[in-house]
Write a protein that holds these residues in place. Structure first.
Motif, PDB file in Angstrom:
ATOM      1  N   GLU A 186      32.844  38.987  48.572  1.00 51.12           N
ATOM      2  CA  GLU A 186      33.575  37.993  47.792  1.00 51.12           C
ATOM      3  C   GLU A 186      34.884  38.575  47.257  1.00 51.12           C
ATOM      4  OE1 GLU A 186      29.710  35.419  46.206  1.00 51.12           O
ATOM      5  OE2 GLU A 186      30.815  36.687  44.803  1.00 51.12           O
ATOM      6  N   ALA A 187      34.821  39.807  46.748  1.00 55.30           N
ATOM      7  CA  ALA A 187      36.027  40.449  46.217  1.00 55.30           C
ATOM      8  C   ALA A 187      37.072  40.641  47.315  1.00 55.30           C
ATOM      9  CB  ALA A 187      35.667  41.799  45.596  1.00 55.30           C
ATOM     10  N   GLY A 188      36.617  41.036  48.490  1.00 56.50           N
ATOM     11  CA  GLY A 188      37.553  41.210  49.600  1.00 56.50           C
ATOM     12  C   GLY A 188      38.219  39.917  50.016  1.00 56.50           C
ATOM     13  N   ALA A 189      37.445  38.826  50.007  1.00 58.35           N
ATOM     14  CA  ALA A 189      38.014  37.521  50.357  1.00 58.35           C
ATOM     15  C   ALA A 189      39.043  37.085  49.324  1.00 58.35           C
ATOM     16  CB  ALA A 189      36.905  36.484  50.484  1.00 58.35           C
ATOM     17  N   MET A 190      38.744  37.309  48.035  1.00 59.38           N
ATOM     18  CA  MET A 190      39.701  36.981  46.982  1.00 59.38           C
ATOM     19  C   MET A 190      40.956  37.836  47.094  1.00 59.38           C
ATOM     20  SD  MET A 190      37.062  36.631  43.749  1.00 59.38           S
ATOM     21  CE  MET A 190      38.339  36.358  42.519  1.00 59.38           C
ATOM     22  N   ALA A 191      40.770  39.142  47.338  1.00 61.76           N
ATOM     23  CA  ALA A 191      41.915  40.046  47.442  1.00 61.76           C
ATOM     24  C   ALA A 191      42.819  39.661  48.601  1.00 61.76           C
ATOM     25  CB  ALA A 191      41.428  41.484  47.596  1.00 61.76           C
ATOM     26  N   THR A 192      42.226  39.361  49.748  1.00 60.23           N
ATOM     27  CA  THR A 192      43.014  38.993  50.920  1.00 60.23           C
ATOM     28  C   THR A 192      43.810  37.715  50.660  1.00 60.23           C
ATOM     29  OG1 THR A 192      41.393  40.050  52.379  1.00 60.23           O
ATOM     30  CG2 THR A 192      42.892  38.443  53.378  1.00 60.23           C
ATOM     31  N   ASP A 241      36.979  37.049  31.051  1.00 57.48           N
ATOM     32  CA  ASP A 241      37.461  37.605  32.315  1.00 57.48           C
ATOM     33  C   ASP A 241      36.718  37.004  33.501  1.00 57.48           C
ATOM     34  OD1 ASP A 241      39.189  39.133  30.864  1.00 57.48           O
ATOM     35  OD2 ASP A 241      38.192  41.058  31.243  1.00 57.48           O
ATOM     36  N   SER A 242      35.434  36.724  33.308  1.00 56.48           N
ATOM     37  CA  SER A 242      34.659  36.103  34.370  1.00 56.48           C
ATOM     38  C   SER A 242      35.179  34.697  34.661  1.00 56.48           C
ATOM     39  CB  SER A 242      33.180  36.063  33.973  1.00 56.48           C
ATOM     40  OG  SER A 242      32.394  35.485  34.990  1.00 56.48           O
ATOM     41  N   VAL A 243      35.550  33.974  33.601  1.00 51.35           N
ATOM     42  CA  VAL A 243      36.141  32.647  33.795  1.00 51.35           C
ATOM     43  C   VAL A 243      37.433  32.748  34.593  1.00 51.35           C
ATOM     44  CG1 VAL A 243      37.249  30.698  32.612  1.00 51.35           C
ATOM     45  CG2 VAL A 243      35.084  31.619  31.750  1.00 51.35           C
ATOM     46  N   LEU A 244      38.257  33.758  34.280  1.00 51.56           N
ATOM     47  CA  LEU A 244      39.508  33.950  35.018  1.00 51.56           C
ATOM     48  C   LEU A 244      39.242  34.207  36.499  1.00 51.56           C
ATOM     49  CD1 LEU A 244      41.550  36.178  32.517  1.00 51.56           C
ATOM     50  CD2 LEU A 244      41.881  33.747  33.024  1.00 51.56           C
ATOM     51  N   ALA A 245      38.200  34.985  36.790  1.00 53.56           N
ATOM     52  CA  ALA A 245      37.862  35.271  38.189  1.00 53.56           C
ATOM     53  C   ALA A 245      37.439  34.002  38.917  1.00 53.56           C
ATOM     54  CB  ALA A 245      36.754  36.321  38.265  1.00 53.56           C
ATOM     55  N   LEU A 246      36.664  33.162  38.238  1.00 52.61           N
ATOM     56  CA  LEU A 246      36.248  31.901  38.849  1.00 52.61           C
ATOM     57  C   LEU A 246      37.453  30.991  39.082  1.00 52.61           C
ATOM     58  CD1 LEU A 246      32.972  31.055  36.871  1.00 52.61           C
ATOM     59  CD2 LEU A 246      33.223  32.371  38.985  1.00 52.61           C
ATOM     60  N   GLU A 247      38.371  30.962  38.126  1.00 54.62           N
ATOM     61  CA  GLU A 247      39.577  30.148  38.280  1.00 54.62           C
ATOM     62  C   GLU A 247      40.450  30.649  39.418  1.00 54.62           C
ATOM     63  OE1 GLU A 247      40.067  28.760  33.586  1.00 54.62           O
ATOM     64  OE2 GLU A 247      41.353  30.340  34.428  1.00 54.62           O
ATOM     65  N   ALA A 249      39.437  32.341  42.105  1.00 53.64           N
ATOM     66  CA  ALA A 249      38.770  32.007  43.369  1.00 53.64           C
ATOM     67  C   ALA A 249      38.955  30.533  43.707  1.00 53.64           C
ATOM     68  CB  ALA A 249      37.289  32.359  43.294  1.00 53.64           C
ATOM     69  N   GLN A 250      38.840  29.670  42.701  1.00 55.28           N
ATOM     70  CA  GLN A 250      39.004  28.236  42.945  1.00 55.28           C
ATOM     71  C   GLN A 250      40.431  27.931  43.405  1.00 55.28           C
ATOM     72  OE1 GLN A 250      38.449  25.614  39.547  1.00 55.28           O
ATOM     73  NE2 GLN A 250      37.569  24.038  40.884  1.00 55.28           N
ATOM     74  N   SER A 251      41.419  28.570  42.758  1.00 52.40           N
ATOM     75  CA  SER A 251      42.812  28.318  43.139  1.00 52.40           C
ATOM     76  C   SER A 251      43.117  28.807  44.541  1.00 52.40           C
ATOM     77  CB  SER A 251      43.757  28.985  42.138  1.00 52.40           C
ATOM     78  OG  SER A 251      43.732  30.407  42.271  1.00 52.40           O
ATOM     79  N   LEU A 252      42.385  29.833  44.979  1.00 51.69           N
ATOM     80  CA  LEU A 252      42.596  30.399  46.320  1.00 51.69           C
ATOM     81  C   LEU A 252      41.718  29.733  47.376  1.00 51.69           C
ATOM     82  CD1 LEU A 252      42.658  34.184  45.306  1.00 51.69           C
ATOM     83  CD2 LEU A 252      44.642  32.784  45.911  1.00 51.69           C
ATOM     84  N   GLY A 253      40.795  28.880  46.934  1.00 54.20           N
ATOM     85  CA  GLY A 253      39.878  28.239  47.871  1.00 54.20           C
ATOM     86  C   GLY A 253      38.833  29.187  48.427  1.00 54.20           C
ATOM     87  N   VAL A 254      38.451  30.199  47.641  1.00 50.49           N
ATOM     88  CA  VAL A 254      37.464  31.201  48.096  1.00 50.49           C
ATOM     89  C   VAL A 254      36.099  30.869  47.502  1.00 50.49           C
ATOM     90  CG1 VAL A 254      36.798  33.636  48.045  1.00 50.49           C
ATOM     91  CG2 VAL A 254      39.206  33.010  48.332  1.00 50.49           C
ATOM     92  N   PRO A 255      35.097  30.567  48.318  1.00 49.56           N
ATOM     93  CA  PRO A 255      33.746  30.295  47.787  1.00 49.56           C
ATOM     94  C   PRO A 255      33.137  31.554  47.167  1.00 49.56           C
ATOM     95  CG  PRO A 255      33.971  29.534  50.058  1.00 49.56           C
ATOM     96  CD  PRO A 255      35.152  30.406  49.780  1.00 49.56           C
ATOM     97  N   LEU A 256      32.470  31.386  46.025  1.00 52.35           N
ATOM     98  CA  LEU A 256      31.772  32.487  45.368  1.00 52.35           C
ATOM     99  C   LEU A 256      30.302  32.123  45.191  1.00 52.35           C
ATOM    100  CD1 LEU A 256      34.237  33.527  42.489  1.00 52.35           C
ATOM    101  CD2 LEU A 256      34.027  34.510  44.785  1.00 52.35           C
ATOM    102  N   PHE A 257      29.452  33.117  45.311  1.00 54.62           N
ATOM    103  CA  PHE A 257      28.022  32.928  45.146  1.00 54.62           C
ATOM    104  C   PHE A 257      27.464  33.932  44.131  1.00 54.62           C
ATOM    105  CE2 PHE A 257      29.295  31.520  49.334  1.00 54.62           C
ATOM    106  CZ  PHE A 257      28.758  30.246  49.381  1.00 54.62           C
TER     107      PHE A 257
END
Length: 299
Positions: A186-192, A241-247, A249-257
């Protein structure tokens, strides 16, 4: 040979074959597997003798299992236990649960056969290189009976406790590795998606002060084990900070589980009143649920 004991190895898969090969450097080895080619290769490479009939277990002092499932381990033990001598020891190196170890003990104990669980904490590369470790559980008497064979398999052994503790440690270790694998993906997908250089991401996450080691070496080892939740980064700040990470991911269109799921724990901990504690206080939830993450003091 460094001793006169004879060892039987059941299971010549990728790991079992290497285990048998390492044992054969020190002891005569008998082997069993459904794959006739594996048996032939073991005979050719390290003079293993194939187990063809129950009488072939005569003289065997130690039996080592390296099998694909707990059910297969039980089936093998049910078949061979009447033919093992009293005082023999069985070493279960397969990945199983403590309940599976207890089931084996129930089969072996009436016959006077000792049992050790010695799960392999490594992959085939480490076993081949001699750098693997074993997660061990068992009584001192059983461990003493198996020690020379354990040393032949892997010189590094970590005794986690009584019978079944090694198996539990291996399953927990795998659970953590598999969960972290999802988090890292998930982190790699967000970073990319965010244009973050992945080599720099890896370096950051590997850093002892910033990355994935610190929750273990600092927050678990120094805070949770000590019950010290004063000071540090407040749980409310970690939740933010967790909320920021979710935001992000949502802005980038990256699914998180996994990351999404872990955020729920911070929400529950905040609602439980732990917001001003160090964020290691998420561990308090398990104590609230009657399943503390560390042993509780008596009284």
């Amino acid at each position: 040979m460094s001793g006169q004991r004879t060892v039987a190895v059941y299971g010549l898969g990728n790991m079992g074959y290497l285990i048998a090969e390492r044992i054969a450097r020190h002891f005569p080895v008998k082997v069993s597997d459904l794959d006739r080619q594996a048996l032939a290769r073991a005979r050719e490479h390290f003079d293993a003798v194939a187990i063809e009939a129950p009488d072939d277990l005569a003289g065997v002092d130690v039996v080592v299992l390296s099998l694909p499932s707990p059910a297969i381990s039980r089936a093998v033990v049910q078949r061979i236990v009447p033919h093992l001598a009293r005082g023999a020891v069985l070493v279960e190196t397969s990945t199983v649960n403590p309940s599976d170890i207890q089931a084996l003990e129930a089969l072996l104990a009436p016959q006077g056969v000792e049992l050790v669980d010695a799960s392999v904490l490594a992959g085939v590369g480490q076993m081949a290189a001699g750098t693997a470790a074993l997660a061990v559980g068992g009584s001192p008497r059983a461990l003493d009976a198996a020690q020379a064979v354990l040393d032949a398999i892997a010189p590094r052994q970590i005794r986690f406790g009584e019978l079944g503790a090694g198996a539990a440690a291996k399953v927990i270790n795998n659970a953590v590795a598999h969960a972290v694998m999802v988090v890292v993906a998930e982190a790699g997908a967000m970073a990319t998606a965010a244009g973050v250089a992945c080599d720099q991401l890896i370096a950051m996450l590997c850093d002892a002060q910033m990355g994935i080691q610190r929750p273990l070496t600092h927050r678990y080892a120094e805070r949770i084990l000590e019950g010290n939740y004063a000071g540090g980064m407040p749980l409310d700040a970690a939740r933010k900070d967790s909320v920021l990470a979710l935001e992000l991911a949502q802005s980038l269109g990256v699914p998180l589980f996994a990351i999404q799921g872990s955020h729920s724990v911070y929400e529950m901990a905040a609602r439980a009143g732990y917001g001003r504690d160090d964020y290691a206080a998420v561990a308090k939830l398990w104590a609230d649920w009657g399943k503390p993450t560390v042993p509780q003091a008596a009284g």
